[in-house]
Design a protein around this motif. Structure first.
Motif, short mmCIF file in Angstrom:
data_model
loop_
_atom_site.label_atom_id
_atom_site.label_comp_id
_atom_site.label_asym_id
_atom_site.label_seq_id
_atom_site.Cartn_x
_atom_site.Cartn_y
_atom_site.Cartn_z
N ASN A 99 0.83 -1.21 0.00
CA ASN A 99 0.00 0.00 0.00
C ASN A 99 0.86 1.25 0.00
OD1 ASN A 99 -2.11 -1.72 2.30
ND2 ASN A 99 -2.62 -1.30 0.18
N LEU A 100 1.86 1.26 0.89
CA LEU A 100 2.71 2.44 1.03
C LEU A 100 3.54 2.68 -0.22
CD1 LEU A 100 3.70 4.71 2.86
CD2 LEU A 100 5.45 3.15 3.75
N ALA A 101 4.09 1.61 -0.79
CA ALA A 101 4.93 1.76 -1.98
C ALA A 101 4.13 2.30 -3.16
CB ALA A 101 5.55 0.41 -2.35
N ILE A 102 2.90 1.83 -3.32
CA ILE A 102 2.05 2.33 -4.40
C ILE A 102 1.74 3.80 -4.18
CG2 ILE A 102 -0.26 2.17 -5.43
CD1 ILE A 102 -0.08 -0.88 -4.86
N ALA A 103 1.37 4.15 -2.94
CA ALA A 103 1.03 5.55 -2.64
C ALA A 103 2.20 6.48 -2.94
CB ALA A 103 0.59 5.68 -1.19
N LEU A 104 3.41 6.09 -2.50
CA LEU A 104 4.56 6.95 -2.71
C LEU A 104 4.96 7.04 -4.17
CD1 LEU A 104 6.76 6.05 0.40
CD2 LEU A 104 5.14 7.93 0.11
N SER A 105 4.79 5.95 -4.91
CA SER A 105 5.09 5.99 -6.35
C SER A 105 4.13 6.92 -7.07
CB SER A 105 4.99 4.58 -6.95
OG SER A 105 5.94 3.70 -6.36
N LEU A 106 2.86 6.84 -6.72
CA LEU A 106 1.87 7.72 -7.33
C LEU A 106 2.12 9.17 -6.98
CD1 LEU A 106 -1.33 5.56 -6.76
CD2 LEU A 106 -0.40 6.25 -8.98
N CYS A 107 2.73 9.40 -5.85
CA CYS A 107 2.97 10.78 -5.41
C CYS A 107 3.99 11.52 -6.27
CB CYS A 107 3.37 10.81 -3.94
SG CYS A 107 1.96 10.57 -2.84
N LEU A 108 4.66 10.82 -7.18
CA LEU A 108 5.46 11.53 -8.17
C LEU A 108 4.56 12.44 -9.01
CD1 LEU A 108 7.88 8.70 -9.30
CD2 LEU A 108 8.57 10.91 -8.32
N GLY A 109 3.32 11.98 -9.24
CA GLY A 109 2.35 12.82 -9.93
C GLY A 109 1.96 14.03 -9.09
N SER A 110 1.91 13.84 -7.77
CA SER A 110 1.61 14.94 -6.86
C SER A 110 2.72 15.98 -6.89
CB SER A 110 1.42 14.41 -5.44
OG SER A 110 0.53 13.32 -5.40
N ILE A 111 3.97 15.51 -6.88
CA ILE A 111 5.11 16.43 -6.97
C ILE A 111 5.05 17.20 -8.29
CG2 ILE A 111 7.62 16.57 -7.16
CD1 ILE A 111 7.80 14.17 -5.29
N THR A 112 4.68 16.49 -9.37
CA THR A 112 4.59 17.13 -10.68
C THR A 112 3.63 18.31 -10.64
OG1 THR A 112 5.03 15.03 -11.81
CG2 THR A 112 3.99 16.77 -13.10
N TYR A 113 2.44 18.08 -10.10
CA TYR A 113 1.46 19.17 -10.02
C TYR A 113 1.99 20.31 -9.14
CZ TYR A 113 -2.30 21.98 -8.22
OH TYR A 113 -3.05 23.06 -7.82
N GLY A 114 2.52 19.96 -7.98
CA GLY A 114 3.00 20.99 -7.07
C GLY A 114 4.10 21.84 -7.67
N TYR A 115 5.03 21.19 -8.34
CA TYR A 115 6.13 21.93 -8.98
C TYR A 115 5.61 22.79 -10.12
CZ TYR A 115 10.88 22.93 -10.49
OH TYR A 115 12.05 23.58 -10.80
N ASP A 116 4.73 22.21 -10.95
CA ASP A 116 4.17 22.96 -12.09
C ASP A 116 3.47 24.24 -11.61
OD1 ASP A 116 5.04 21.02 -13.78
OD2 ASP A 116 3.07 20.17 -14.21
N PHE A 117 2.65 24.09 -10.59
CA PHE A 117 1.89 25.24 -10.12
C PHE A 117 2.79 26.27 -9.45
CE2 PHE A 117 -0.32 27.52 -6.75
CZ PHE A 117 -1.35 28.10 -7.47
N SER A 118 3.69 25.81 -8.60
CA SER A 118 4.43 26.73 -7.74
C SER A 118 5.60 27.41 -8.43
CB SER A 118 4.95 25.97 -6.51
OG SER A 118 5.52 26.83 -5.56
N ILE A 119 6.14 26.83 -9.48
CA ILE A 119 7.34 27.40 -10.08
C ILE A 119 7.12 28.80 -10.61
CG2 ILE A 119 6.95 26.46 -12.40
CD1 ILE A 119 10.30 26.83 -10.45
N ILE A 120 5.87 29.12 -10.95
CA ILE A 120 5.60 30.46 -11.46
C ILE A 120 5.77 31.52 -10.37
CG2 ILE A 120 3.13 30.49 -11.01
CD1 ILE A 120 4.97 31.82 -14.14
N SER A 121 5.61 31.13 -9.10
CA SER A 121 5.75 32.09 -8.00
C SER A 121 7.16 32.65 -7.94
CB SER A 121 5.38 31.42 -6.67
OG SER A 121 4.04 31.01 -6.67
N THR A 122 8.17 31.80 -8.13
CA THR A 122 9.54 32.29 -8.13
C THR A 122 9.94 32.86 -9.49
OG1 THR A 122 10.34 30.04 -8.56
CG2 THR A 122 10.33 30.78 -6.28
N THR A 123 9.30 32.36 -10.56
CA THR A 123 9.60 32.88 -11.89
C THR A 123 9.28 34.37 -11.97
OG1 THR A 123 9.16 30.74 -12.92
CG2 THR A 123 9.11 32.67 -14.36
N ILE A 124 8.13 34.78 -11.42
CA ILE A 124 7.77 36.20 -11.47
C ILE A 124 8.56 37.02 -10.46
CG2 ILE A 124 5.44 35.70 -12.31
CD1 ILE A 124 4.44 36.43 -9.46
#
Length: 517
Positions: free
Chosen positions: A10-35
């Motif tokens: 269960n834990l391994a699947i959750a953490l592997s899927l969380c690469l998608g969570s990191i993707t969203y978080g990075y995509d959204f947040s990177i504009i804050s430092t870009t500006i």
């Protein structure tokens, strides 16, 4: 068996899927430092200098568009993935999201015109919301009931890791003497996380609930048996009971409701209640100002009198604290409960926003160091409550309240409301702070105060129940109880065979909660 344990699978699947969570978080947040990078403004012919009035106004409009277009793409991405993962499965949808995200990240990094940059933000918003919709559904459908909040909560916690990575990469790039590197390198890293997701996706099992809903019971049983394998229980009692509950509930739902489309979310009373509650939770999470502070944290801190370096460092520290808060939220969510957690978090945010508004109104841009420090402290206090009680909870709750046959569409609807709710705030934030200043904060005092009351009145608690049993909370039929068994001290459950036969009987002790190890 312990009520708080779960399998390593269960834990391994959750953490592997969380690469998608990191993707969203990075995509959204990177504009804050870009500006926050002067070289980005210079390259696209923009300015952050208010003395250049006409260009400054245009620049604020462009920044609002850059923020808003991400959310616009996300609205369509959330609805699209709700259909896609129901039709073709959770794993294929994850792969499509990763491929689209790689394209969007590459286009942003290579942008040569502001129009190209804005279009690329739309693409990453579209694919990022596919992740943010799909990942909590996927984890919820493989997690045991007693620790579902903790496991699904990793989604919210890990996209804050994406926020944190973006913040510190932005800080580091700020000090590079290379003008293009300042803003292109952080944007280029958007392709790393979806590439890693593609590497892991072949290892991930398909959702057993999706497999059962498409008649593939043998595959579903093999996956459940692995997920809930317990060497102390050769008969795999919990896995059998869960398999029985899933198959019986899906059969009941399909016979009762048949095929369900997006319109059914609004036309059928039992679905409509869930749909409206999901919309309320997602709207409330954004109407307290978190999205505005997330997106403008660098400029908000700068507006309190700090220089560019201090602003970037403080904003990175702020987002790091948010990340810690989200992990804390996930850890306590199965104990505290979903509704109580949201109410505490939103109430705390209101309290800190009131003080922040007062500080900005009286001391914004002044040289009063104590007051300016208090203003920054209020922003940090805000994120303690939002990250610690709300940010993770909303994804857990949204992934739980819909039955399996409409979960993807329901979660897609919820996240489309989430991103739709961000649009008016993101589009107006730069102009709002520039024109009415502290009064813009009044929105985030009045709206969440109302929403706390609405959540208390209309949102039922779901902690501790299996996904199938949550149907009962919304007055739908529950085919079989798993976590709360009423009646005698023991019960006999008939486990249907994979071939459709009556199967075998499993006799078990009537515990208040049946857990998995």
């Amino acid at each position: 068996m312990s009520s708080t344990r779960f399998s390593w699978a269960n834990l391994a699947i959750a953490l592997s899927l969380c690469l998608g969570s990191i993707t969203y978080g990075y995509d959204f947040s990177i504009i804050s430092t870009t500006i926050g990078q002067a070289n980005w403004y210079a390259y696209f012919g923009l300015t952050s200098d208010a003395t250049r009035a006409s260009l400054y106004k245009y620049s604020n409009q462009i920044i609002g568009t850059v923020f808003g277009i991400f959310s616009a793409g996300a609205i369509f991405g959330a609805l699209f993935v709700g259909w896609l993962c129901d039709r073709y499965g959770r794993r294929p949808a994850l792969m499509v999201a990763a491929i689209i995200n790689i394209i969007g990240g590459a286009l942003q990094c290579g942008s040569v015109h502001i129009g190209m940059f804005i279009a690329a933000r739309f693409i990453t918003g579209f694919s990022g919301s596919m992740f943010v919709t799909l990942v909590p559904i996927y984890i919820a459908e493989v997690a045991p009931p007693a620790t579902r909040g903790l496991l699904v909560g990793q989604h919210g916690a890990f996209f804050l890791i994406g926020y944190t990575l973006a913040a510190w990469v932005g800080v580091g790039s700020f000090f590079s003497p290379n003008a293009a590197f300042n803003w292109r390198f952080p944007l280029s890293l958007q392709v790393v996380w979806p590439l890693l997701q593609l590497c892991f996706v072949k290892w991930l099992p398909e959702s057993p609930r999706w497999l059962v809903s498409h008649g593939r019971k043998e595959e579903a049983w093999d996956i459940l048996a692995r997920l809930h394998h317990d060497p102390k229980d050769p008969a795999q009692g919990f896995a059998q009971r869960e398999f029985a509950q899933i198959t019986q509930q899906i059969a009941l739902d399909q016979s009762t409701y048949g095929d369900v489309g997006y319109l059914d979310l609004f036309t059928r009373p039992h679905f409509r209640k869930r749909t409206l509650i999901g919309a309320l939770v997602m709207w409330a999470s954004q109407a307290n100002g978190a999205i505005v502070i997330y997106s403008n944290i660098v400029t908000l801190v700068a507006g309190l009198g700090f220089n560019a370096t201090q602003s970037l460092l403080l904003s990175a520290g702020w987002i790091t604290l948010a990340c810690v808060g989200n992990f804390t939220n996930a850890y306590f969510l199965d104990r505290l409960g979903r509704v109580r957690s949201m109410m505490i978090g939103m109430s705390g945010c209101v309290a800190f926003t009131i003080v922040e508004a007062a500080v900005v109104a009286n001391y914004g841009g002044s040289s009063n160091k104590a007051a300016l420090a208090a203003g920054v402290a209020m922003l940090f206090g805000f994120i303690v409550f939002y990250g610690g009680f709300v940010d993770t909870t909303i994804y857990v709750y949204g992934s739980e309240i819909f039955p399996t046959h409409i979960r993807a569409k329901g979660m897609g609807w919820c996240l489309s409301i989430f991103f739709l709710s961000t649009l008016p705030f993101l589009e107006s934030s730069a102009t709002g702070f520039a024109t009415i200043g502290w009064k813009y904060y009044l929105l985030f005092i009045i709206l969440p105060s109302i929403n706390v009351v609405l959540i208390k009145l209309f949102c039922p608690e779901t902690k501790g129940l299996s996904l199938e049993e949550i149907n009962g909370v919304f007055n739908d039929k529950v085919a079989m109880q798993l976590t709360h068994i009423d009646g005698e001290d023991t019960m006999t459950t008939s486990i249907p065979g994979l071939d459709g036969s009556s199967g075998t009987d499993v006799r078990e002790k009537n515990d208040a909660n049946i857990q998995v190890v």
